[in-house]
Design a protein around this motif. Structure first.
Motif, PDB file in Angstrom:
ATOM      1  N   UNK A 129       0.806  -1.223   0.000  1.00  0.00           N
ATOM      2  CA  UNK A 129       0.000   0.000   0.000  1.00  0.00           C
ATOM      3  C   UNK A 129       0.843   1.280   0.000  1.00  0.00           C
ATOM      4  N   UNK A 130       2.157   1.131   0.093  1.00  0.00           N
ATOM      5  CA  UNK A 130       3.015   2.313   0.222  1.00  0.00           C
ATOM      6  C   UNK A 130       2.967   3.203  -1.015  1.00  0.00           C
ATOM      7  N   UNK A 131       2.741   2.612  -2.176  1.00  0.00           N
ATOM      8  CA  UNK A 131       2.648   3.402  -3.408  1.00  0.00           C
ATOM      9  C   UNK A 131       1.271   3.993  -3.643  1.00  0.00           C
ATOM     10  N   UNK A 136      -3.244   4.197   1.874  1.00  0.00           N
ATOM     11  CA  UNK A 136      -2.465   4.038   3.095  1.00  0.00           C
ATOM     12  C   UNK A 136      -2.936   5.026   4.169  1.00  0.00           C
ATOM     13  N   UNK A 137      -3.313   6.211   3.767  1.00  0.00           N
ATOM     14  CA  UNK A 137      -3.843   7.198   4.724  1.00  0.00           C
ATOM     15  C   UNK A 137      -5.046   6.638   5.460  1.00  0.00           C
ATOM     16  N   UNK A 138      -5.942   5.995   4.725  1.00  0.00           N
ATOM     17  CA  UNK A 138      -7.141   5.416   5.330  1.00  0.00           C
ATOM     18  C   UNK A 138      -6.764   4.319   6.326  1.00  0.00           C
ATOM     19  N   UNK A 139      -5.792   3.481   5.960  1.00  0.00           N
ATOM     20  CA  UNK A 139      -5.324   2.427   6.862  1.00  0.00           C
ATOM     21  C   UNK A 139      -4.712   3.043   8.118  1.00  0.00           C
ATOM     22  N   UNK A 140      -3.948   4.099   7.925  1.00  0.00           N
ATOM     23  CA  UNK A 140      -3.293   4.778   9.054  1.00  0.00           C
ATOM     24  C   UNK A 140      -4.330   5.361  10.006  1.00  0.00           C
ATOM     25  N   UNK A 141      -5.343   6.002   9.458  1.00  0.00           N
ATOM     26  CA  UNK A 141      -6.403   6.602  10.284  1.00  0.00           C
ATOM     27  C   UNK A 141      -7.135   5.525  11.080  1.00  0.00           C
ATOM     28  N   UNK A 142      -7.448   4.413  10.440  1.00  0.00           N
ATOM     29  CA  UNK A 142      -8.117   3.307  11.138  1.00  0.00           C
ATOM     30  C   UNK A 142      -7.236   2.797  12.276  1.00  0.00           C
ATOM     31  N   UNK A 143      -5.934   2.694  12.041  1.00  0.00           N
ATOM     32  CA  UNK A 143      -5.015   2.220  13.090  1.00  0.00           C
ATOM     33  C   UNK A 143      -4.947   3.197  14.256  1.00  0.00           C
ATOM     34  N   UNK A 154       2.969   1.517  11.669  1.00  0.00           N
ATOM     35  CA  UNK A 154       2.432   2.139  10.461  1.00  0.00           C
ATOM     36  C   UNK A 154       2.907   3.587  10.314  1.00  0.00           C
ATOM     37  N   UNK A 155       3.210   4.234  11.432  1.00  0.00           N
ATOM     38  CA  UNK A 155       3.785   5.580  11.358  1.00  0.00           C
ATOM     39  C   UNK A 155       5.166   5.529  10.713  1.00  0.00           C
ATOM     40  N   UNK A 156       5.918   4.466  11.034  1.00  0.00           N
ATOM     41  CA  UNK A 156       7.210   4.275  10.359  1.00  0.00           C
ATOM     42  C   UNK A 156       7.009   4.094   8.862  1.00  0.00           C
ATOM     43  N   UNK A 157       6.072   3.245   8.501  1.00  0.00           N
ATOM     44  CA  UNK A 157       5.822   2.974   7.080  1.00  0.00           C
ATOM     45  C   UNK A 157       5.285   4.205   6.360  1.00  0.00           C
ATOM     46  N   UNK A 158       4.550   5.045   7.080  1.00  0.00           N
ATOM     47  CA  UNK A 158       4.011   6.265   6.468  1.00  0.00           C
ATOM     48  C   UNK A 158       5.131   7.167   5.949  1.00  0.00           C
ATOM     49  N   UNK A 159       6.277   7.107   6.624  1.00  0.00           N
ATOM     50  CA  UNK A 159       7.413   7.911   6.188  1.00  0.00           C
ATOM     51  C   UNK A 159       7.970   7.490   4.841  1.00  0.00           C
ATOM     52  N   UNK A 160       7.598   6.304   4.387  1.00  0.00           N
ATOM     53  CA  UNK A 160       8.059   5.806   3.083  1.00  0.00           C
ATOM     54  C   UNK A 160       7.089   6.139   1.959  1.00  0.00           C
ATOM     55  N   UNK A 161       5.931   6.691   2.313  1.00  0.00           N
ATOM     56  CA  UNK A 161       4.955   7.059   1.294  1.00  0.00           C
ATOM     57  C   UNK A 161       5.212   8.492   0.816  1.00  0.00           C
ATOM     58  N   UNK A 167       0.681  16.780   6.311  1.00  0.00           N
ATOM     59  CA  UNK A 167      -0.485  15.904   6.260  1.00  0.00           C
ATOM     60  C   UNK A 167      -0.431  14.862   7.373  1.00  0.00           C
ATOM     61  N   UNK A 168       0.737  14.279   7.589  1.00  0.00           N
ATOM     62  CA  UNK A 168       0.882  13.271   8.643  1.00  0.00           C
ATOM     63  C   UNK A 168       0.613  13.881  10.012  1.00  0.00           C
ATOM     64  N   UNK A 169       1.176  15.050  10.272  1.00  0.00           N
ATOM     65  CA  UNK A 169       0.965  15.723  11.556  1.00  0.00           C
ATOM     66  C   UNK A 169      -0.516  16.019  11.761  1.00  0.00           C
TER      67      UNK A 169
END
Length: 210
Positions: A129-131, A136-143, A154-161, A167-169
């Motif tokens: 989902x990184x690409x 990935x945003x939706x997955x992150x919000x659910x988490x 997933x916060x670590x993985x978000x840094x690779x997107x 937006x992350x903050x």
């Protein structure tokens, strides 16, 4: 590979240091009767003044970043020590700050640090989902909202997107606190209903420090 080993070594050292500090503090507390009752614990925290919440904030933030333990492990401590309101504020502050630090670390050092810290099963599960940043945003919000999700991983993985730092903050500030609110006030209710557990702790734990 060399970078991965270097990062792992650094994080293992930090993890070991935090564990040692917490264990030493726990043993000292046991010997001084800090855990003999909730009132005794609260009095001890009050006597430490501003250093108590500051120490908790630092330790909990480090715990978030290095993934030592699930963050929920620290929630009962903050709730018992500072009450539900300040416990929630400290939990939220440390978790949000830790998440932002995580994202910044990955943007600085990239995938090697993610592979050094995040479990392979989480990388394998979410890497596809990184690409797809929006997905990935939706997955992150659910988490952020639901228990049992590896939100810090997933916060670590978000840094690779391609997600922006801003937006992350924003997502972290909006969605992270709700789960923390549920945990904090749920724990306050539980601890009120089962206050006799303090007596059990007082009877059992001194034998460990003896």
């Amino acid at each position: 590979m060399v970078k991965n080993k270097k990062y792992k070594t650094v994080f293992y050292i930090i993890t070991a240091a935090v564990i040692v500090i917490v264990c030493v503090a726990a043993i000292i507390g046991l010997k001084k009767g800090v855990f003999s009752s909730k009132d005794a614990f609260t009095r001890f925290i009050d006597s430490a003044g501003v250093f108590a919440p500051l120490a908790f904030l630092i330790v909990e933030t480090v715990t978030v970043v290095v993934l030592i333990l699930p963050c929920a492990a620290g929630y009962p401590v903050s709730t018992a020590a500072f009450g539900p309101l300040w416990g929630f504020i400290l939990n939220a502050a440390s978790t949000i700050l830790g998440s932002i630090i995580i994202f910044a670390i990955v943007r600085k050092w990239g995938k090697p640090i993610v592979e050094s810290i995040v479990k392979k099963k989480h990388i394998d599960k979410y890497e596809k989902f990184l690409g797809k940043t929006k997905v990935f945003e939706k997955i992150l919000v659910v988490s952020f909202l639901l228990p049992a999700f590896p939100d810090n991983a997933l916060s670590y993985l978000a840094g690779l997107t391609k997600m922006t730092f801003k937006r992350f903050v924003l997502l972290t500030l909006i969605f992270k606190p709700w789960k923390l609110l549920l945990y904090t006030y749920g724990l306050e209710y539980f601890m009120g209903k089962f206050s006799y557990l303090w007596s059990a702790v007082n009877d059992f734990l001194p034998h460990i420090a003896a």
